[in-house]
Design a protein around this motif. Structure first.
Motif, PDB file in Angstrom:
ATOM      1  N   ARG A  65       6.232  -8.728  -1.218  1.00  0.00           N
ATOM      2  CA  ARG A  65       5.713  -7.683  -2.098  1.00  0.00           C
ATOM      3  C   ARG A  65       4.395  -8.115  -2.758  1.00  0.00           C
ATOM      4  O   ARG A  65       3.528  -7.275  -3.041  1.00  0.00           O
ATOM      5  CB  ARG A  65       6.742  -7.365  -3.168  1.00  0.00           C
ATOM      6  N   ALA A  66       4.248  -9.413  -2.988  1.00  0.00           N
ATOM      7  CA  ALA A  66       2.988  -9.893  -3.558  1.00  0.00           C
ATOM      8  C   ALA A  66       1.839  -9.718  -2.571  1.00  0.00           C
ATOM      9  O   ALA A  66       0.707  -9.408  -2.957  1.00  0.00           O
ATOM     10  CB  ALA A  66       3.121 -11.353  -3.971  1.00  0.00           C
ATOM     11  N   VAL A  67       2.133  -9.919  -1.294  1.00  0.00           N
ATOM     12  CA  VAL A  67       1.106  -9.731  -0.263  1.00  0.00           C
ATOM     13  C   VAL A  67       0.819  -8.253  -0.052  1.00  0.00           C
ATOM     14  O   VAL A  67      -0.340  -7.830   0.103  1.00  0.00           O
ATOM     15  CB  VAL A  67       1.553 -10.398   1.054  1.00  0.00           C
ATOM     16  N   LEU A  68       1.884  -7.431  -0.048  1.00  0.00           N
ATOM     17  CA  LEU A  68       1.744  -5.999   0.231  1.00  0.00           C
ATOM     18  C   LEU A  68       2.591  -5.237  -0.777  1.00  0.00           C
ATOM     19  O   LEU A  68       3.772  -4.982  -0.547  1.00  0.00           O
ATOM     20  CB  LEU A  68       2.187  -5.700   1.667  1.00  0.00           C
ATOM     21  N   PRO A  69       2.032  -4.855  -1.930  1.00  0.00           N
ATOM     22  CA  PRO A  69       2.846  -4.198  -2.972  1.00  0.00           C
ATOM     23  C   PRO A  69       3.471  -2.884  -2.507  1.00  0.00           C
ATOM     24  O   PRO A  69       4.532  -2.500  -3.022  1.00  0.00           O
ATOM     25  CB  PRO A  69       1.830  -3.958  -4.109  1.00  0.00           C
ATOM     26  N   ALA A  70       2.852  -2.203  -1.567  1.00  0.00           N
ATOM     27  CA  ALA A  70       3.394  -0.917  -1.110  1.00  0.00           C
ATOM     28  C   ALA A  70       4.506  -1.072  -0.083  1.00  0.00           C
ATOM     29  O   ALA A  70       4.988  -0.073   0.474  1.00  0.00           O
ATOM     30  CB  ALA A  70       2.265  -0.064  -0.521  1.00  0.00           C
ATOM     31  N   LEU A  71       4.928  -2.294   0.182  1.00  0.00           N
ATOM     32  CA  LEU A  71       5.942  -2.533   1.214  1.00  0.00           C
ATOM     33  C   LEU A  71       7.274  -1.895   0.826  1.00  0.00           C
ATOM     34  O   LEU A  71       7.774  -2.094  -0.285  1.00  0.00           O
ATOM     35  CB  LEU A  71       6.126  -4.043   1.414  1.00  0.00           C
ATOM     36  N   ALA A  72       7.857  -1.114   1.739  1.00  0.00           N
ATOM     37  CA  ALA A  72       9.173  -0.501   1.513  1.00  0.00           C
ATOM     38  C   ALA A  72      10.254  -1.459   2.009  1.00  0.00           C
ATOM     39  O   ALA A  72      10.225  -1.894   3.169  1.00  0.00           O
ATOM     40  CB  ALA A  72       9.265   0.832   2.260  1.00  0.00           C
TER      41      ALA A  72
END
Length: 517
Positions: A65-72
């Motif tokens: 999530r830190a790398v890609l906050p929009a990750l579902a």
């Protein structure tokens, strides 16, 4: 040597989730599947968009999530993955009856004796890959002479499809990494510490030293991959070369078309059985529908057969259980319980408008057994026992009698006289005898009194002391029986016995065990 197909479905959890989720419900953002391992949420699988952003399996969910906050983040559902894999195994039965899951994301197919139905292994692999691609299932496929070699090539070879000839395993496996041998991470790390990173390096190393240092695990996996050691896989059905397949240019669905397909499959398979002087006692037809589902019907026969007309008629009699759906694109026929058969068998027809040969008992049993169930057809057979309860047992209609090991069962002794109807359990009766050791002069059973006009006996039967008896069978009255054949005034004949010898001070106990008419 057999021929094995290893089918690998990369990123199977994501693929399964995508296929089972409606398109309008799929998240617009990248998707990762996570699970909790030792109180830590980590990524199990990630889709292509997440992979391009740098998300990798095994990564902490918080780091992802830190790398890609929009990750579902979607919770893992291993049970659903396994169920979907099992459905795919059933679907793959169109290529071979021997199909099995290779958890968590693969399949095994034993195509020994089946590839000729597609014009060779190239045609089979091309058809399999095309159908998977059409259904949106990315896959890598390898064919080899062992499970280990096929798995290694499917997972670690650069080609998406690889067909390895028999005997070429050593050269094909040499450049692959150690993980291709299906070793766990600790074993791979231990081998890497001594400089062994490729299978070819393991092949060149001395086996005795490897066994002392790493145990039998790496060498066993190596031998399995090279087809030097056997490997057991739990197939849904055992591999068999007795398999016929028929593909249709256009899906079929009418009963007449299905019946013609069964006739063609039976003719093909029975011709191969006849060429090898073999027959089969069980046939299973499978109809693979365009929606991926499979409908099956099965028949059994009392004896191994190879008459295509009989097999086709028996299968056609069960077509009312087949739902073709939107159409059947592939039909297959498998023969099981194959055994040698001498001579050519005559046909039997008992369908409407046809006559039956009364002497063809096997054909009659086949038709009746497939309609009402073979467990409802039996014949009484003699068993080597003096006790009346044990001297008769139900047997399949045409099965040979079972005697002692190495010797078939013989007929009853000529002096034995047994009633036509034997009660399941002897029933107590009230009997009167003029002398304690004489047969009864009258007895009362089921509310009626029977006066004895004639009697013959006794025939003394003792308990089989060499067998393990139940505690209730060890009582004195049940150890010895004196049987009499008696006839009452109306002509009815009965089989009665006195339990135990006559002893002063103890009234005799009488039982009715059977009737002769």
């Amino acid at each position: 040597m057999g021929r094995i197909v290893s089918l690998w479905l990369p990123n199977w959890p994501i693929t399964r989730l995508r296929l089972t989720t409606p398109p309008d419900a799929w998240p617009a953002e990248p998707v990762a599947i996570v699970e909790t391992v030792e109180q830590r949420r980590q990524v199990v699988a990630v889709d292509d968009r997440g992979w391009a952003a740098g998300i990798r399996p095994g990564q902490k969910a918080t780091d992802a999530r830190a790398v890609l906050p929009a990750l579902a983040l979607v919770p893992a559902d291993h049970a659903a993955d396994a169920r979907a894999l099992a459905r795919l195994v059933r679907w793959a039965g169109r290529y071979s009856p021997a199909a099995a899951p290779c958890p968590p994301d693969g399949l095994w197919l034993d195509i020994t004796g089946c590839a000729h139905l597609w014009g060779g292994e190239d045609g089979l692999v091309a058809d399999l890959a095309g159908r998977l691609q059409h259904r949106g299932l990315p896959a890598r496929i390898a064919v080899a002479g062992s499970f280990g070699a096929a798995w290694a090539l499917a997972h670690h070879d650069k080609a998406e499809r690889r067909i390895l000839p028999d005997g070429a395993e050593r050269e094909a496996l040499a450049p692959l990494p150690m993980a291709a041998l299906r070793l766990d991470e600790d074993e791979v790390a231990a081998l890497r510490r001594i400089g062994l990173t490729r299978i070819g390096e393991l092949l060149a190393a001395p086996r005795a030293g490897l066994a002392r240092r790493f145990g039998a695990g790496p060498l066993l996996r190596l031998d399995q991959a090279l087809a030097r050691a056997e490997e057991t896989v739990g197939f849904r059905r055992p591999p068999t070369p007795w398999f016929a397949r028929l593909a249709f240019a256009e899906p079929i669905g009418t009963p007449e078309d299905l019946q013609r397909a069964l006739a063609a499959l039976a003719a093909d398979l029975c011709a191969r059985l006849e060429a090898r002087m073999m027959g089969a006692a069980q046939f299973t037809a499978a109809f693979h529908r365009v929606d991926g589902r499979c409908q099956t019907v099965a028949i059994r026969t009392a004896l191994p057969v190879r008459d295509p007309a009989r097999v086709g008629r028996l299968l056609a009699d069960r077509l009312d259980r087949v739902d073709p759906g939107f159409g059947v694109e592939v039909a297959t026929l498998r023969a099981d319980r194959v055994a040698p058969v001498a001579g050519r068998q005559s046909g039997l027809s008992t369908l409407e408008g046809e006559s039956a040969g009364i002497d063809d008992l096997a054909g009659f049993v086949d038709i009746v057994g497939n309609r009402i169930g073979f467990d409802r057809i039996w014949r009484p057979a003699a068993v080597e026992s003096h006790l009346p309860e044990r001297c008769v047992a139900p047997r399949p209609p045409l099965a040979p009698d079972q005697g002692r090991p190495g010797r078939p069962a013989g007929p009853w002794p000529p002096g034995w006289v047994r009633p036509l109807r034997l009660l399941r359990r002897p029933e107590p009766i009230e009997a009167i005898a003029q002398v304690p050791d004489d047969p009864p002069s009258s007895f009362r059973w089921a509310g009626a009194t029977h006066r004895v006009r004639r009697a013959d006996g006794p025939e003394r039967i003792a308990y089989e002391w060499w067998r393990q008896a139940r505690p209730q069978d060890r009582t004195e009255p049940d150890m010895i029986r004196d049987y009499y054949r008696v006839e009452d005034e109306t002509g009815r004949r009965f089989w009665v016995y006195r339990a135990g010898p006559y002893l002063p001070g103890r009234p005799p106990r009488w039982f009715l065990h059977g009737m002769f008419d």
